[in-house]
Scaffold this motif. Structure first.
Motif, PDB file in Angstrom:
ATOM      1  N   HIS A 167       6.609   1.325   1.191  1.00 55.05           N
ATOM      2  CA  HIS A 167       6.988   0.699   0.031  1.00 55.05           C
ATOM      3  C   HIS A 167       8.529   1.316  -0.265  1.00 55.05           C
ATOM      4  O   HIS A 167       8.856   2.746  -0.232  1.00 55.05           O
ATOM      5  CB  HIS A 167       6.420   1.418  -1.496  1.00 55.05           C
ATOM      6  N   ALA A 190       5.894   5.911 -13.163  1.00 61.17           N
ATOM      7  CA  ALA A 190       4.977   5.438 -12.354  1.00 61.17           C
ATOM      8  C   ALA A 190       5.439   5.707 -10.914  1.00 61.17           C
ATOM      9  O   ALA A 190       6.616   5.883 -10.416  1.00 61.17           O
ATOM     10  CB  ALA A 190       5.246   3.711 -12.432  1.00 61.17           C
ATOM     11  N   ASP A 193       4.545   3.025  -4.984  1.00 58.29           N
ATOM     12  CA  ASP A 193       3.793   2.227  -4.619  1.00 58.29           C
ATOM     13  C   ASP A 193       3.335   1.162  -5.645  1.00 58.29           C
ATOM     14  O   ASP A 193       3.088  -0.085  -5.615  1.00 58.29           O
ATOM     15  CB  ASP A 193       2.609   2.612  -3.992  1.00 58.29           C
ATOM     16  N   GLU A 194       2.848   1.947  -6.883  1.00 56.78           N
ATOM     17  CA  GLU A 194       2.214   1.111  -7.769  1.00 56.78           C
ATOM     18  C   GLU A 194       3.142   0.259  -8.578  1.00 56.78           C
ATOM     19  O   GLU A 194       2.867  -0.902  -8.897  1.00 56.78           O
ATOM     20  CB  GLU A 194       1.791   2.104  -8.845  1.00 56.78           C
ATOM     21  N   ASP A 197       3.647  -2.850  -6.177  1.00 58.67           N
ATOM     22  CA  ASP A 197       2.576  -3.438  -5.801  1.00 58.67           C
ATOM     23  C   ASP A 197       2.063  -4.194  -7.219  1.00 58.67           C
ATOM     24  O   ASP A 197       1.587  -5.411  -7.161  1.00 58.67           O
ATOM     25  CB  ASP A 197       1.341  -2.806  -5.222  1.00 58.67           C
ATOM     26  N   GLY A 198       2.437  -3.785  -8.288  1.00 57.72           N
ATOM     27  CA  GLY A 198       2.085  -4.298  -9.592  1.00 57.72           C
ATOM     28  C   GLY A 198       2.903  -5.385  -9.643  1.00 57.72           C
ATOM     29  O   GLY A 198       2.508  -6.438 -10.197  1.00 57.72           O
ATOM     30  N   LYS A 215      -9.223  -1.198  -2.894  1.00 65.12           N
ATOM     31  CA  LYS A 215      -8.823   0.309  -2.275  1.00 65.12           C
ATOM     32  C   LYS A 215      -9.628   0.225  -0.627  1.00 65.12           C
ATOM     33  O   LYS A 215     -10.810  -0.161  -0.783  1.00 65.12           O
ATOM     34  CB  LYS A 215      -8.862   1.449  -2.635  1.00 65.12           C
ATOM     35  N   THR A 225      -3.860   0.364  -0.545  1.00 69.23           N
ATOM     36  CA  THR A 225      -4.273  -0.704  -1.600  1.00 69.23           C
ATOM     37  C   THR A 225      -4.307  -2.002  -0.729  1.00 69.23           C
ATOM     38  O   THR A 225      -3.833  -2.129   0.071  1.00 69.23           O
ATOM     39  CB  THR A 225      -3.077  -0.938  -2.303  1.00 69.23           C
ATOM     40  N   PRO A 244      -1.913  -2.888 -13.380  1.00 70.73           N
ATOM     41  CA  PRO A 244      -2.112  -1.830 -12.734  1.00 70.73           C
ATOM     42  C   PRO A 244      -3.189  -2.037 -11.433  1.00 70.73           C
ATOM     43  O   PRO A 244      -3.899  -3.077 -11.480  1.00 70.73           O
ATOM     44  CB  PRO A 244      -3.180  -1.141 -13.770  1.00 70.73           C
ATOM     45  N   ILE A 245      -3.013  -1.367 -10.547  1.00 70.87           N
ATOM     46  CA  ILE A 245      -4.018  -1.211  -9.327  1.00 70.87           C
ATOM     47  C   ILE A 245      -5.048  -0.490  -9.433  1.00 70.87           C
ATOM     48  O   ILE A 245      -5.100   0.696 -10.263  1.00 70.87           O
ATOM     49  CB  ILE A 245      -2.983  -0.728  -8.105  1.00 70.87           C
TER      50      ILE A 245
END
Length: 264
Positions: A167, A190, A193-194, A197-198, A215, A225, A244-245
């Motif tokens: 990422h 945050a 990655d989150e 990907d979000g 996951k 993820t 949110p993941i």
């Protein structure tokens, strides 16, 4: 079992997979190819193939982008019943020698599979997923490659299975407002990655995809993820609101040989 030192999969490692389960049979075929593959890739590819197989009936066509060895497609074909096997297209900029070796090895172990597996030398940006009943997938798509894979699925009206990797705000290929939103999320605490990907999930839903973020087990890969998405009617969402993941436990999978557990 003697402790293994090498982190590469050797032909001699077939002795650790003596059962008649599909995992053992596929592992033996992978070992027999003698491609000096990192052992972790066996587990990563098998786990993702199993997750895909367990979710729904196989599509007519699978496009595995940046497929490298092409191993994921072979595992998917082996898991499918003979009457429901898809046509698998492994796509990458270069076909490595390992891909040909795996084709020979899996062809010997599973004679019916090679007719369903093709390797295509092409760029991810050139993937055309139109045609109906197609799954576009990528395991550990680095940086902006994840966004190209998403664009291929969305543009073709195809389903998606994506495991993003590497990422980076610098290499991500998403709209400027999404990059800005991801940057604000990172500045607010945050994880990178989150945040990225979000934004990918929010974009997919904006384009009418129904998304399930789950996951892979962390002991198999830390970049774990998995974004599943399929065409449908998604709930409206503001353009830059991240989703949110969340995690979900996959079904029980074969344990790797005990000597490998510290190597994955």
């Amino acid at each position: 079992m003697p402790r293994l030192v090498s982190k590469k999969l050797q032909a001699s490692d077939a002795r650790h997979f003596v059962g008649d389960t599909m995992f053992d049979r596929c592992a033996r075929a992978t070992c027999a190819a003698g491609v000096n593959m990192p052992k972790k890739e066996l587990l990563e590819n098998w786990t993702l193939a199993s997750m895909i197989h367990d979710r729904a009936a196989p599509p007519a066509r699978v496009v595995d982008v940046a497929s490298g060895h092409g191993l994921l497609g072979w595992f998917l074909l082996a898991l499918c019943a003979a009457s429901r096997r898809p046509n698998v297209f492994a796509v990458d900029r270069r076909m490595p020698d390992s891909a040909a070796a795996l084709r020979d090895s899996f062809g010997e172990a599973f004679p019916a599979l090679p007719a369903r597996h093709r390797y295509v030398v092409a760029d991810a940006a050139d993937v055309d997923a139109r045609g109906g009943d197609t799954l576009v997938l990528a395991l550990h798509a680095c940086g902006g490659l994840s966004d190209l894979v998403i664009d291929a699925a969305v543009g073709g009206g195809a389903s998606l299975c994506l495991v993003p990797c590497c990422h980076s705000l610098k290499t991500a290929k998403m709209a400027p407002e999404r990059l800005a939103a991801a940057r604000r999320a990172v500045d607010g605490g945050a994880g990178l990655d989150e945040a990225l990907d979000g934004q990918r999930v929010a974009y997919l839903e904006e384009r009418g995809m129904v998304v399930d973020a789950t996951k892979l087990p962390e002991d198999i890969t830390p970049k774990n993820t998995v974004l599943f998405a399929a065409p449908g009617v998604a709930a409206p969402r503001s353009r830059t609101t991240a989703v949110p993941i969340f995690g979900a436990a996959p079904r029980a999978l074969p344990r790797p040989p005990s000597a490998w557990r510290s190597l994955t």
